[in-house]
Structure formats: C-alpha cells, structure tokens
Design a protein around this motif. Sequence first.
Motif, PDB file in Angstrom:
ATOM      1  N   TYR A 110       0.826  -1.206   0.000  1.00  0.00           N
ATOM      2  CA  TYR A 110       0.000   0.000   0.000  1.00  0.00           C
ATOM      3  C   TYR A 110       0.863   1.259   0.000  1.00  0.00           C
ATOM      4  O   TYR A 110       0.513   2.259  -0.643  1.00  0.00           O
ATOM      5  CB  TYR A 110      -0.937   0.013   1.204  1.00  0.00           C
ATOM      6  N   GLN A 111       1.988   1.231   0.711  1.00  0.00           N
ATOM      7  CA  GLN A 111       2.818   2.432   0.759  1.00  0.00           C
ATOM      8  C   GLN A 111       3.411   2.741  -0.607  1.00  0.00           C
ATOM      9  O   GLN A 111       3.464   3.905  -1.027  1.00  0.00           O
ATOM     10  CB  GLN A 111       3.939   2.272   1.800  1.00  0.00           C
ATOM     11  N   VAL A 112       3.840   1.709  -1.336  1.00  0.00           N
ATOM     12  CA  VAL A 112       4.353   1.923  -2.685  1.00  0.00           C
ATOM     13  C   VAL A 112       3.257   2.506  -3.571  1.00  0.00           C
ATOM     14  O   VAL A 112       3.475   3.468  -4.336  1.00  0.00           O
ATOM     15  CB  VAL A 112       4.877   0.595  -3.280  1.00  0.00           C
ATOM     16  N   ASP A 113       2.057   1.975  -3.482  1.00  0.00           N
ATOM     17  CA  ASP A 113       0.948   2.427  -4.326  1.00  0.00           C
ATOM     18  C   ASP A 113       0.548   3.858  -4.000  1.00  0.00           C
ATOM     19  O   ASP A 113       0.337   4.680  -4.916  1.00  0.00           O
ATOM     20  CB  ASP A 113      -0.255   1.501  -4.152  1.00  0.00           C
ATOM     21  N   ILE A 114       0.431   4.160  -2.711  1.00  0.00           N
ATOM     22  CA  ILE A 114      -0.034   5.495  -2.337  1.00  0.00           C
ATOM     23  C   ILE A 114       1.009   6.550  -2.687  1.00  0.00           C
ATOM     24  O   ILE A 114       0.681   7.675  -3.090  1.00  0.00           O
ATOM     25  CB  ILE A 114      -0.409   5.553  -0.833  1.00  0.00           C
ATOM     26  N   ASP A 115       2.297   6.219  -2.546  1.00  0.00           N
ATOM     27  CA  ASP A 115       3.347   7.171  -2.920  1.00  0.00           C
ATOM     28  C   ASP A 115       3.278   7.492  -4.405  1.00  0.00           C
ATOM     29  O   ASP A 115       3.460   8.650  -4.817  1.00  0.00           O
ATOM     30  CB  ASP A 115       4.727   6.589  -2.585  1.00  0.00           C
ATOM     31  N   ALA A 116       3.013   6.445  -5.221  1.00  0.00           N
ATOM     32  CA  ALA A 116       2.963   6.658  -6.668  1.00  0.00           C
ATOM     33  C   ALA A 116       1.688   7.376  -7.071  1.00  0.00           C
ATOM     34  O   ALA A 116       1.723   8.356  -7.831  1.00  0.00           O
ATOM     35  CB  ALA A 116       3.081   5.313  -7.379  1.00  0.00           C
ATOM     36  N   ASP A 117       0.539   6.930  -6.564  1.00  0.00           N
ATOM     37  CA  ASP A 117      -0.733   7.486  -7.016  1.00  0.00           C
ATOM     38  C   ASP A 117      -0.961   8.907  -6.521  1.00  0.00           C
ATOM     39  O   ASP A 117      -1.561   9.720  -7.232  1.00  0.00           O
ATOM     40  CB  ASP A 117      -1.881   6.585  -6.552  1.00  0.00           C
ATOM     41  N   ALA A 118      -0.502   9.203  -5.315  1.00  0.00           N
ATOM     42  CA  ALA A 118      -0.683  10.556  -4.783  1.00  0.00           C
ATOM     43  C   ALA A 118       0.548  11.420  -4.991  1.00  0.00           C
ATOM     44  O   ALA A 118       0.542  12.590  -4.617  1.00  0.00           O
ATOM     45  CB  ALA A 118      -1.007  10.476  -3.281  1.00  0.00           C
ATOM     46  N   ARG A 119       1.596  10.838  -5.618  1.00  0.00           N
ATOM     47  CA  ARG A 119       2.849  11.552  -5.883  1.00  0.00           C
ATOM     48  C   ARG A 119       3.378  12.221  -4.612  1.00  0.00           C
ATOM     49  O   ARG A 119       3.697  13.400  -4.577  1.00  0.00           O
ATOM     50  CB  ARG A 119       2.646  12.585  -6.987  1.00  0.00           C
ATOM     51  N   LEU A 120       3.447  11.421  -3.564  1.00  0.00           N
ATOM     52  CA  LEU A 120       3.910  11.936  -2.273  1.00  0.00           C
ATOM     53  C   LEU A 120       5.412  12.169  -2.294  1.00  0.00           C
ATOM     54  O   LEU A 120       6.177  11.362  -2.821  1.00  0.00           O
ATOM     55  CB  LEU A 120       3.543  10.959  -1.158  1.00  0.00           C
ATOM     56  N   GLU A 121       5.826  13.280  -1.725  1.00  0.00           N
ATOM     57  CA  GLU A 121       7.237  13.645  -1.655  1.00  0.00           C
ATOM     58  C   GLU A 121       7.824  13.187  -0.325  1.00  0.00           C
ATOM     59  O   GLU A 121       7.112  12.745   0.584  1.00  0.00           O
ATOM     60  CB  GLU A 121       7.379  15.156  -1.814  1.00  0.00           C
ATOM     61  N   THR A 122       9.153  13.342  -0.220  1.00  0.00           N
ATOM     62  CA  THR A 122       9.833  12.915   1.011  1.00  0.00           C
ATOM     63  C   THR A 122       9.287  13.637   2.223  1.00  0.00           C
ATOM     64  O   THR A 122       9.107  13.046   3.291  1.00  0.00           O
ATOM     65  CB  THR A 122      11.336  13.160   0.895  1.00  0.00           C
ATOM     66  N   ARG A 123       9.000  14.935   2.055  1.00  0.00           N
ATOM     67  CA  ARG A 123       8.500  15.710   3.201  1.00  0.00           C
ATOM     68  C   ARG A 123       7.121  15.232   3.651  1.00  0.00           C
ATOM     69  O   ARG A 123       6.658  15.564   4.750  1.00  0.00           O
ATOM     70  CB  ARG A 123       8.455  17.190   2.848  1.00  0.00           C
ATOM     71  N   GLU A 124       6.421  14.457   2.816  1.00  0.00           N
ATOM     72  CA  GLU A 124       5.083  13.965   3.113  1.00  0.00           C
ATOM     73  C   GLU A 124       5.096  12.504   3.583  1.00  0.00           C
ATOM     74  O   GLU A 124       4.104  11.794   3.474  1.00  0.00           O
ATOM     75  CB  GLU A 124       4.198  14.125   1.868  1.00  0.00           C
ATOM     76  N   ARG A 125       6.256  12.103   4.101  1.00  0.00           N
ATOM     77  CA  ARG A 125       6.461  10.704   4.480  1.00  0.00           C
ATOM     78  C   ARG A 125       5.510  10.261   5.586  1.00  0.00           C
ATOM     79  O   ARG A 125       5.123   9.095   5.661  1.00  0.00           O
ATOM     80  CB  ARG A 125       7.914  10.492   4.910  1.00  0.00           C
ATOM     81  N   PHE A 126       5.146  11.166   6.534  1.00  0.00           N
ATOM     82  CA  PHE A 126       4.230  10.777   7.605  1.00  0.00           C
ATOM     83  C   PHE A 126       2.848  10.457   7.040  1.00  0.00           C
ATOM     84  O   PHE A 126       2.182   9.544   7.513  1.00  0.00           O
ATOM     85  CB  PHE A 126       4.137  11.898   8.649  1.00  0.00           C
ATOM     86  N   TRP A 127       2.403  11.189   6.041  1.00  0.00           N
ATOM     87  CA  TRP A 127       1.115  10.907   5.420  1.00  0.00           C
ATOM     88  C   TRP A 127       1.166   9.541   4.743  1.00  0.00           C
ATOM     89  O   TRP A 127       0.225   8.763   4.810  1.00  0.00           O
ATOM     90  CB  TRP A 127       0.775  11.986   4.398  1.00  0.00           C
ATOM     91  N   SER A 128       2.270   9.280   4.077  1.00  0.00           N
ATOM     92  CA  SER A 128       2.439   8.013   3.368  1.00  0.00           C
ATOM     93  C   SER A 128       2.366   6.834   4.336  1.00  0.00           C
ATOM     94  O   SER A 128       1.672   5.845   4.089  1.00  0.00           O
ATOM     95  CB  SER A 128       3.779   8.009   2.632  1.00  0.00           C
ATOM     96  N   THR A 129       3.074   6.950   5.451  1.00  0.00           N
ATOM     97  CA  THR A 129       3.114   5.865   6.436  1.00  0.00           C
ATOM     98  C   THR A 129       1.743   5.639   7.061  1.00  0.00           C
ATOM     99  O   THR A 129       1.284   4.500   7.222  1.00  0.00           O
ATOM    100  CB  THR A 129       4.143   6.196   7.533  1.00  0.00           C
ATOM    101  N   THR A 130       1.069   6.740   7.417  1.00  0.00           N
ATOM    102  CA  THR A 130      -0.244   6.612   8.039  1.00  0.00           C
ATOM    103  C   THR A 130      -1.237   5.943   7.105  1.00  0.00           C
ATOM    104  O   THR A 130      -1.992   5.037   7.499  1.00  0.00           O
ATOM    105  CB  THR A 130      -0.772   7.999   8.443  1.00  0.00           C
ATOM    106  N   ALA A 131      -1.240   6.369   5.851  1.00  0.00           N
ATOM    107  CA  ALA A 131      -2.169   5.786   4.881  1.00  0.00           C
ATOM    108  C   ALA A 131      -1.874   4.308   4.668  1.00  0.00           C
ATOM    109  O   ALA A 131      -2.800   3.482   4.580  1.00  0.00           O
ATOM    110  CB  ALA A 131      -2.078   6.548   3.563  1.00  0.00           C
ATOM    111  N   ALA A 132      -0.585   3.919   4.583  1.00  0.00           N
ATOM    112  CA  ALA A 132      -0.221   2.519   4.374  1.00  0.00           C
ATOM    113  C   ALA A 132      -0.706   1.659   5.543  1.00  0.00           C
ATOM    114  O   ALA A 132      -1.265   0.577   5.345  1.00  0.00           O
ATOM    115  CB  ALA A 132       1.285   2.393   4.208  1.00  0.00           C
TER     116      ALA A 132
END
Length: 933
Positions: free
Chosen positions: A738-760
Amino acid sequence: MTLSEFLSLVLAQEGYYCIQGFRGDANKIYFCDTQAEAEVKIDWLIRQQYDVYFGVAKYKTDDSRKFTNVDCLQVFMLDIDCGPGKNFVSKEQGLDCLDNFCIHNGLYSPTLLVDSGNGVHAYWVMDGPVPRDTWKASAEALKRLCRESGFDADPSVTADAARIMRVPGSYNYKSDPPLPTAILLPQGAVLSFEQFRTSVKAVGELPPAPSHIPREPSELMKRHQERTRKLFKILTDKIKAGLGCAQMERIIDHQTTILHDAWRSGLSIARNCEDWGTAIYDISLGHPRYDAVATRKKADDTIDKPHRCLTFDAHTPKLCDKCQHRGKITSPIELCVEFIEAKDNLIVNIEDGTAVTYALPPLPPGYKRLSTGGIYYRTKDGEDELVYEHDLYLVARMYDEERGDLAVAKLHLPREKPREFSIPLSSLMAKDRFRDILSANGVIGGVRQMGAVMQYLIRFAKEHQLVLDLEILRAQFGWADEDTKFVLGTTEYSSMGSKLSPASEGTKDVARAIRSRGDLPEWSKVANVYGNVGFEAEAFTLFAGFGAMLMKFTNYKGTMINLLHPESGTGKTTILKVINSIVGHPDELLSKESDTLAYKLHLLGVHNNIAATFDELTNTSPEVVSSLLYAVTQGKGANRMQSQLNAARRNDTTWATLAISSSNSSLVQKLGVLKAAANGEIMRLMEYRIDRKPLLTKQEAYELFEGTLYKNFGVAGPVYVAWLVQNLSAAIAIMNKYQVDIDADARLETRERFWSTTAACAFAGGTIANKLGLVDIPVRPVYDWVVRSLVPELRMDFKPSVDVYNDTLGQFIGKHINNVLVVNDAVDSRSGGNIFPQVSPKGELLIRIEPDTKLIFIASKPFRNYCTGLQISCKDLFKVLTSSGVYMGEIKKRMSRGTLISAPAIHAFQFSFSDQEIFSSELFLDETARNKF
C-alpha cells in the motif's frame, strides 16, 4: 436474715424451686413445688457437705433447668469474683467498685449482698415476679452497662435466667479449708421493676422463645455439613493422646460410678456422631444398671442436641478449669469433627452452562482440599483447621517494576467464573494491606481466619519460589518479545494461543477498559455504517484504528490524525469511540479535554501500539498541541529526574502508534499562531473535516452509537490481534504494498512521508479487518478519497519557505510601522539640500527605508529577537532571502543619517526592495508625502 426469709425475698411465689448440690463426682438436683420442701433439701445438702446452689428463677415444670423452662424471676444479680488472679484483688475492692459503678450510672444500690466465699453476689430484688423474656431484656441492659463502665462482673452470670447461685449459710468447698457464705449488711430497698428497668436504660423485651424453633439450615451451614463428618473415634483417639476432653474421658473411664446427668451429656455427644451405633454402648456397658434399650432411648432424645461445655461444667465444675480447649470450643462434639478430603485435585465449574475443569496445583505440605471445595490444614496434633471455605490457591509468580514480586492467586466462588488477582509479596507479609487486597477480590473472613489464609498463601509462595519461573509483567500493551507476542489488556497473544497477562501497576487502570462485551456481528453492524458512500473520511479513520498496530513496522514512531469541524454533532467523537470499541470500552479509553499533556503522554506509553484517542483539543493551547504532535511522532515521553535525587528517572514510555483526535478548531491554525514556519509540525499531522451526513436519522444514529455500541465492544480486537501474531509477515507485506501504491498514485514527496506511512498502515488494517469479516467496508473508495481529496487538501496547509521568510520580513516592518524612518540617502546636512524625511519614527528607530537607493536597514538585535519568538532560524531566513536577492548582509549603519539627529552607527541588516512589490515604498508614504516625493 434467715434462709427462709432470704428465699421468700428473692424468689417468686409461683413455679418450681430448683435446688442443686455438687460433691466431687456427685450431682444432686431437686425440683420442689414448695419453699418448705426446698429448705429441707438445702439443709440436707449442707449437712452432707455439698456445694449448695439455688435457681434464681422459678420453673414451669420439674424436669429441666433450661432457659425454655424458666417461668419468671424476681431478682437481677451480679457475680463479683475476688481474690488472687481474679478481676478484684479483695472483696473490699470489689464492693468499693460496685458502689462506684452504681453511683456513676445512677443505679439503685443492691437489695442484698451475699459473701460467696471467694467473692460477692449482688441482688436487686423486685417487688413482684418478672416474666422471663421481659427480665432477659433488662438483664442484658445491666450486662451492657457493666461492659461499657468497665466493671468486671462475671458476664456469664448476669443475663443467665437459668443460673444457680450459692445458698447463704452453706460452704464453698472450692477452697481449702471451705469458706462460709453469708448475707452482708446493710440491706437496700426492694424495687419496682419499672424503677430498675429505667435505671439500667432497658428498652422493650425479647419476643417469647418457643420451645422449638424449626429452621432450615443456611447455605453456609449446609456447605459446612457437607464438608465435615463427626466420628466419636476421633475424640477417643484425642483422649488417648492427651488432647481430648476431660469430661468425656471421665465418663468413658468411670462408667460404674458416673452419675446419670453426666452420662446423658456424654451420650449426647456419641449419638450425634456417624459411628454412634457402637459409641453410645461403648460408653455405657460398664454401668451396673446398663440397659441397651434404655440407652438407645436416652441417646435418641439427644439427636441434634449435643450438650455444651457449660452443661458438662455444671455436672463437674472443676474439671473444665484447666481444659486446653477452654474458650476455643463450645461443646465436646467439636472435637469429633474432621474435614472430608477431596478424592482428586480437579475443580469443576459450570460456566455458561458448560462444565469447565481446572487442575488444582500441589498444595503446601499439611494442606488439603475439601470434598466440597475449600482448603483445610491438619496440624501436628491431628486437628483439622479450616483455612478457607472456597478453593483459593496460587498459580504464578510475577514481577512488576513498580510493585516488585507478585503472587497470582485464583479464587473459585460457587456462583461465578474463577477470578485471578495479584498480591505483592510485600503486602502478603503485611496484615492490613493483605486483608484489603483479598477482600477487594472476594475473599472474606474474620481476623483469625484471614491470618490462617495469610499463612497458607505465604507457604504457597515459598513453594512456588522453588518450582516456578518468575514472569515479568508488561509495562505496556502491544508488541513484545521480539514481536512474537501482543499484549491486549490482560491477555497475551502468541503463536501458541492466548494466556493471562495480569496488568502491571502502570497499566491496570487502562487494562480495566480493555475488555469484551456482546457479539461481533452486532459490533460490525455499527462499524459498517462507515461503508456507505460519503463516509470515506470516517472509514479511513476507522481503518487507522486497526492500522495503528502496524506502525511499529514502519520507519516511524507515529502520526497524528485530527478530525475537524467547527460545529458539534457531526460525529467526530463518535468515530473515536468506535475506534476504542475495537479493543475495549468506547468511553473509558477516550482521553478527555481536561486530561493534562503528561497524562496524554502516559496513555500513549501504555497503549504503545494500540491507537490512542484524544477528544476535544479545541481549547488546547498552541504550545501543548505542538508538544503533543512532536511527542506522538518521536515515540518517547519526556525524561525526568528522580525525586530528591540527582539522577535521571528511567524512561520506558515509548510507543509506535497513531494518535487520533477531534477538535472544533484547526490545529494547523493553532500551530501557525505559535510560529511562522510550522511546516515541521504540519507534515506530522493529517487534519480533515468530518461533515454531518444525512444517511441516518437522529434516532437511528442514537440506537446504533449510543445503544448497540455500548452493548457490543472489545470483540473485534482479539480476533484481529490473534491473526496478526500468526501472520505478521503477511500483514507487513500488505502494508508495504500500500505504501508503494499510495506514494505513486498521490505523488507523495519525502517531506510527506508521515502521510504516506499513516495511509499505508490504515489501508493494511482495513484490508485485514475486511478479510477477517470484522467489517464490510470497501477499501477502494476510501483509497481514492485519500489520493484525490485528502492529500491535495493537506498540501494546501503547506507554505513554501521563501513565502514564509518574505512574510516574516514584511510582518516585522508592519508590526513596527511607528519605528520607521523613510528618507533618501542623498539628503543630509552636507549636501546642501533640505533635510526632509518622508516618514519620521514616532518611537525608537528600528527601520530605515531609503527610496532613492531601494534599501531597507533593520536594527539587528530586535529583528533577531522577533525571529526567535516565531521559532524561525535567522540563518535559514538569510540564506533563502540572499538567493532571491533581498538580503544584502549585515553592516554598520548610521540609522538617523539625513535627519537633524546625529547618532552613531549600529549593526543592521540590509535588504533590497528594488524588484520586490511587497517592499514598495508606497506602502510607507501617505498621499501628501508621495506628492512631495
């Protein structure tokens, strides 16, 4: 006063007289229907050198001196024992104390005083007979008055309506040589009963006592009867060992000379034993007039009526004086009792209609389990002592960092499931604390019994130290032992199943809230409301409640989700309660607005890997919000010093979880008030609105979230956790995907890593919960909402650094507008032109603006202090503004140049506003000044 006058005065006219005499083993008792006959019997007994007694009562019939046969009495009496070893050293002291007792309590002086040889008998004579039960109430009042006044008259005499007292003029043969008894002078008045009753403050009277009171045995008595048996052989064995009853030994060994009444008392003991068929004859065969039929008839009359020690003592008074059981038993029948030992150590409980078997661990030496449940101890003397009526034993040794070594006890009560509780060994050795802990957990008893229980458990704990390993109590919930176990409340889950994990001192309050009630399908009915269209934000939050348990397996310690809406009643708090209900009680796990920051951090540490919920942060200060936000993501509480020691306190308050809060105001805005550049905190926070939904009516929502939810909670968490410990690698794989998918689909940047982790974590938790049938909420719509709506909304709160720093410079100038000097650099006193500032400062000169050079100079010290207050690094600010051509460096500048005031140069920061619209000089010039310029 003659004997005849004495008897006429103290005894009523109606009823039978009772006269009794004792001489060695001989016991004579006579019931006389006239006073003349009674005087004859007394005279004969005196001449035969008997200890002679008269009954203070008159009796209904001539066959019994029992209380139930008493008709009436005409005196109240006290027996004052005097002499060495007695309550009063001498008769003189006894009489003085009696006088003081009467004066102090406003009591009439006794009508008669009798010297009994070794003491004094005091009589208050009434002017007429008093019915037995009426007399008893006032006699008890006199007895109470003695006790409250500290007057040590013999309490066994005062209220005994069937009492016999020494006859004046006889001799007391307990002394050698015998002592005479006599009436003492002076004599007091005869009283009316009302006078006496009032003086001793007696109220009411006892209800008439029936000759027989039919009563069903209590449950406790039934249980006692089931667990014990009475064998006459037990008593005879004790007699042989010198541990029995001297009265019964005399009856057994002197059958040829024993008197009838003493033999009948012995018979009453034998007949009430299980082996009575031989016992009643064994103690009767030696009598010359033995008759088997008569023996059986006499014995049967005593069924369920074993005689008491007082009765035996009345037959042979001196024999009980040195009895080792005196004061411990009330009848020799108690020496025949033994407990029935259980055939095995299996305890069967009926729980929810099903029989559940528990194996009792080996008990300490000397202790046995009863056939009906309970523990008893067999002493070295062969005595059986009841320890506790129900099964109580130790099952484990544990260690708590705060409470030290603990013994874990299990208690089986008849009408409930077994309960387990822990006892600190320090409390096991302290009587008061020990009683408090046991009584709080259902173990009750008197002081003596609780002492026996205490000794039993101490011996048990010692045995366990030899055979059981010490278990360490968990200071936190969540993952433990290299992530092979998960602690949820008081249950530990592993690949081997689940087992009890008693709460530590630090977790016990929260552990009470982590419990189950109701059914999973009913709970799922509530949670599945969030599967409807339009509830994507709520569903994502619920998924996060499951996903918090996976946060540990990311590279981060936590993230905070804040549910926002300016109005109440949109369901923000309800979602928090539903998240709590995954593992426990909806309300009891919810941190309230009034909880301090320190308590919130404590909860994070206790929850560890379980989602923590914080309701209503609306009124929380920006400083506390910032501290809480950083703490959540750092995964560790603040270090503290030990009280009164120059040493750091060990800090075990760590966590890796998701914190979920609600508020009516934006936490992002609070952080903006605290500091100009709050991007660091904002990136650790996922804040989104929860809007009111029209799907449910108010009544439907109430029935689900205030009704069904509170009857069904804590049933999903155990299923979810049990699956996680069995399939952890699979769960981590789901999360990583899920983290790989959400990073790609939402184009999350490094500074948005907490959002990425929470969503995963949230989507992995939601997927697993769906897979296990805990919820039926489609994941894809929620995923699309995060990518298309939530992430863009979160990015709107982010402000680029150059904007932040330009704003800071502009805000400083605006804040200090009255400290600005606007003047051209070319105009001064040496240029020959007129000195004319376009804007002059109205206070301290902090800012110099030169329209002709397009430069601004700001005093360095005030500007540094301003940036520090906004938690902005001057170094970073200058670096960004240098790259944009705004910052020109720090110089020594004469700020007042071009005015009539000549002041020395100071350190100032130099900025250019040649191409910067926000620094246009028009901002600082009014209309008149611009026209002149």
